[in-house]
Design a protein around this motif. Structure first.
Motif, short mmCIF file in Angstrom:
data_model
loop_
_atom_site.label_atom_id
_atom_site.label_comp_id
_atom_site.label_asym_id
_atom_site.label_seq_id
_atom_site.Cartn_x
_atom_site.Cartn_y
_atom_site.Cartn_z
N GLU A 281 -10.82 3.95 -1.84
CA GLU A 281 -10.19 5.32 -1.66
C GLU A 281 -9.67 5.16 -0.05
O GLU A 281 -8.57 5.84 0.16
N GLU B 297 -6.46 3.26 0.27
CA GLU B 297 -5.51 4.03 -0.18
C GLU B 297 -4.88 5.41 0.60
O GLU B 297 -3.59 5.30 0.88
N LYS B 298 -5.85 6.01 1.15
CA LYS B 298 -5.57 6.91 2.14
C LYS B 298 -4.98 6.46 3.56
O LYS B 298 -4.05 7.16 4.18
N TYR B 299 -5.27 5.29 3.75
CA TYR B 299 -4.94 4.63 5.25
C TYR B 299 -3.27 4.29 5.03
O TYR B 299 -2.84 4.55 5.89
N LYS B 300 -3.19 4.07 3.62
CA LYS B 300 -1.74 3.37 3.39
C LYS B 300 -0.55 4.48 3.74
O LYS B 300 0.58 4.35 3.77
N LYS B 301 -1.13 5.53 3.36
CA LYS B 301 -0.07 7.00 3.40
C LYS B 301 0.30 7.39 4.62
O LYS B 301 -0.29 7.19 5.65
#
Length: 146
Positions: free
Chosen positions: A139, A142-146
């Motif tokens: 999670e 995924e959040k870091y990539k945004k």
């Protein structure tokens, strides 16, 4: 970005056979200084105890573990236990992982990264009260990539 990384993330990174696992990616972000991960002596002590007692870890070369612990010592920022607010209610509720929340609160962490079910069960409460999000490695990446 300030994070507190639970020991189970470190062990998933070590034990993961594939190069690009989420926990390995979290470790890479820490190593590269793209996020700052905080710890305390209790968390490092927990890592040492687990290394000595977990049969899965006995198969890994002790020299590799020594290097891993040395690397962690260099990559992580320390908060002294004496600076952490002892929360007896939290200790009664989730046990010895209370210090992970105490570290996160003391530094104003953005995230706690863990697979611990007791900590994850507090996700809504900590997000609403302390603005700290509790995520698994997957999670978080995924959040870091945004």
């Amino acid at each position: 970005m300030k994070i507190v990384t639970d020991s189970n993330v470190f062990f998933r990174a070590i034990l993961g056979r594939k190069f690009g696992t989420a926990s390995k990616m979290v470790m890479q972000l820490i190593r590269e200084g793209r996020v700052t991960s905080y710890t305390c002596d209790a968390l490092m002590g927990e890592i040492g105890r687990i290394i000595k007692s977990d049969p899965k870890l006995s198969k890994i070369d002790p020299v590799y573990f020594r290097q891993f612990l040395d690397d962690l010592d260099n990559w992580l920022s320390y908060v002294p236990m004496k600076d952490l607010e002892h929360d007896q209610k939290m200790l009664n509720r989730i046990g010895n992982d209370w210090y992970i929340i105490a570290i996160a609160r003391s530094i104003g962490a953005d995230f706690i990264i863990t697979y611990d079910k007791d900590l994850i069960s507090m996700k809504g409460e900590l997000k609403n009260h302390d603005y700290i999000d509790i995520l698994t490695s997957e999670e978080f990446i995924e959040k870091y990539k945004k």
